[in-house]
Design a protein around this motif. Structure first.
Motif, PDB file in Angstrom:
ATOM      1  N   UNK A   1      -7.796  50.764 -41.990  1.00 60.56           N
ATOM      2  CA  UNK A   1      -7.262  51.475 -40.826  1.00 60.56           C
ATOM      3  C   UNK A   1      -8.337  52.330 -40.161  1.00 60.56           C
ATOM      4  N   UNK A   2      -9.158  52.994 -40.974  1.00 59.63           N
ATOM      5  CA  UNK A   2     -10.221  53.837 -40.422  1.00 59.63           C
ATOM      6  C   UNK A   2     -11.261  53.003 -39.676  1.00 59.63           C
ATOM      7  N   UNK A   3     -11.617  51.863 -40.242  1.00 62.93           N
ATOM      8  CA  UNK A   3     -12.593  50.994 -39.582  1.00 62.93           C
ATOM      9  C   UNK A   3     -12.025  50.453 -38.278  1.00 62.93           C
TER      10      UNK A   3
ATOM     11  N   UNK B   1     -17.701  61.220 -28.921  1.00 62.68           N
ATOM     12  CA  UNK B   1     -16.915  61.839 -29.993  1.00 62.68           C
ATOM     13  C   UNK B   1     -15.418  61.772 -29.697  1.00 62.68           C
ATOM     14  N   UNK B   2     -15.033  62.049 -28.444  1.00 60.71           N
ATOM     15  CA  UNK B   2     -13.612  62.023 -28.081  1.00 60.71           C
ATOM     16  C   UNK B   2     -13.051  60.608 -28.191  1.00 60.71           C
ATOM     17  N   UNK B   3     -13.846  59.608 -27.797  1.00 61.86           N
ATOM     18  CA  UNK B   3     -13.392  58.227 -27.898  1.00 61.86           C
ATOM     19  C   UNK B   3     -13.150  57.806 -29.331  1.00 61.86           C
ATOM     20  N   UNK B   4     -14.083  58.143 -30.211  1.00 58.63           N
ATOM     21  CA  UNK B   4     -13.931  57.802 -31.632  1.00 58.63           C
ATOM     22  C   UNK B   4     -12.713  58.507 -32.232  1.00 58.63           C
ATOM     23  N   UNK B   5     -12.542  59.771 -31.896  1.00 58.25           N
ATOM     24  CA  UNK B   5     -11.397  60.525 -32.422  1.00 58.25           C
ATOM     25  C   UNK B   5     -10.081  59.926 -31.951  1.00 58.25           C
ATOM     26  N   UNK B   6     -10.019  59.594 -30.677  1.00 53.95           N
ATOM     27  CA  UNK B   6      -8.786  59.041 -30.125  1.00 53.95           C
ATOM     28  C   UNK B   6      -8.456  57.690 -30.754  1.00 53.95           C
ATOM     29  N   UNK B   7      -9.462  56.841 -30.946  1.00 51.31           N
ATOM     30  CA  UNK B   7      -9.236  55.535 -31.548  1.00 51.31           C
ATOM     31  C   UNK B   7      -8.727  55.636 -32.981  1.00 51.31           C
ATOM     32  N   UNK B   8      -9.307  56.547 -33.766  1.00 50.89           N
ATOM     33  CA  UNK B   8      -8.886  56.715 -35.163  1.00 50.89           C
ATOM     34  C   UNK B   8      -7.456  57.238 -35.222  1.00 50.89           C
ATOM     35  N   UNK B   9      -7.141  58.224 -34.394  1.00 48.04           N
ATOM     36  CA  UNK B   9      -5.786  58.797 -34.408  1.00 48.04           C
ATOM     37  C   UNK B   9      -4.755  57.748 -34.002  1.00 48.04           C
ATOM     38  N   UNK B  10      -5.036  56.995 -32.963  1.00 47.72           N
ATOM     39  CA  UNK B  10      -4.098  55.961 -32.517  1.00 47.72           C
ATOM     40  C   UNK B  10      -3.835  54.944 -33.624  1.00 47.72           C
ATOM     41  N   UNK B  11      -4.889  54.515 -34.300  1.00 50.90           N
ATOM     42  CA  UNK B  11      -4.739  53.510 -35.353  1.00 50.90           C
ATOM     43  C   UNK B  11      -3.962  54.056 -36.538  1.00 50.90           C
TER      44      UNK B  11
END
Length: 291
Positions: free
Chosen positions: A6-8, A245-255
């Protein structure tokens, strides 16, 4: 799905968000253009990759060398032929934003209409590196892993170029103080045109990356425009590191929300984070307070 998987998957999605948001933050932060047709540039590039791979058997990695310059050139022409006239007549930044929103809103439907005529409204995809790769005990599709590597590599390279080179310093000077930049010999109009075109090139790169592992339609551009805009505001307008940083954070949270809570709450989680950041830091995570 394991936590590692999930994190990946979240990092892959977040890396894609970061890549496409970097282009929009250049267009908005430097050229002062709020481009609502940005997502349709991404979708156009995705269809271009689909044609190159499916019709001409051109590897998407090689397709980047064709599609990205195409996105750069198309965006440069749009700026010079259409948007530069808005810049010339705008009395202030607020007026330019309003004019650019209205103009690119119309451009959105022009691009979308052409794509619908050419490709229809069905979901489109192609098979590329759709094999499993094991990482830390988790199996991840190779195309997704490649998408993450490409997104981070392109994003970090652009960040270094803009922070370690002379022309990058000139672009950042235009973003911070265009009037003062003109006083030290920087051609503000030329810098804005280049920044807008560079943003279009990044949008094209994002479209190719997205096409490697996602399905897409001719009408999906607005979704990417909204996600890119959220990432830009969360990270701080004009701040590339903030967008990353915001893009990576948003993608992880959504997943994570989609995997462990409810897929139907993904969009709600996105806007919840967005609102929290706006309330906590209205200037964005990496933005500076206006003085």
């Amino acid at each position: 799905m394991t936590l590692t998987t999930a994190l990946i998957a979240g990092l892959v999605l977040g890396g894609t968000y970061a890549l496409v948001a970097m282009g929009l933050t250049l267009q908005y932060g430097i050229a002062r253009i709020m481009n609502l047709a940005y997502g349709d540039t991404i979708i156009t590039a995705a269809f271009a990759a689909f044609i190159l791979q499916g019709g001409l058997a051109v590897n998407p990695l090689l397709g980047l060398a064709l599609v990205v310059p195409g996105g750069f050139l198309l965006s440069y022409l749009i700026y010079r032929l259409i948007l530069s006239h808005l810049v010339a007549r705008a009395s202030d930044r607020g007026a330019l934003e309003v004019d650019s929103i209205l103009t690119t809103f119309g451009l959105l439907f022009v691009i979308q209409g052409v794509l619908l005529v050419l490709f229809g409204g069905n979901y489109t995809s192609y098979s590329f590196l759709n094999v499993a790769v094991e990482i830390m005990g988790a199996k991840v599709a190779a195309n997704r892993l490649l998408a993450l590597v490409l997104a981070l590599s392109i994003g970090l390279t652009l960040y270094l170029l803009l922070t370690r080179t002379r022309w990058g310093t000139a672009l950042r000077a235009v973003a911070v103080a265009p009037q003062s930049a003109a006083l030290v010999g920087i051609d503000v109009s030329r810098a804005a045109a280049f920044a807008f075109a560079l943003g279009g090139g990044l949008a094209a790169a994002g479209g190719v990356v997205i096409s490697m592992y996602q399905t897409f339609t001719a009408t999906a551009g607005v979704v990417f425009t909204m996600k890119a805009l959220i990432v830009v505001i969360m990270g701080g307008v004009g701040n590339l590191l903030g967008a990353l940083c915001a893009g990576l954070m948003l993608g992880v949270v959504e997943t994570l929300v989609s995997t462990y809570v409810d897929p139907g709450l993904t969009l709600a989680a996105t806007y919840a984070i967005f609102l929290v950041v706006l309330l906590w830091r209205p200037q964005g995570l990496f933005g500076r307070v206006a003085r």
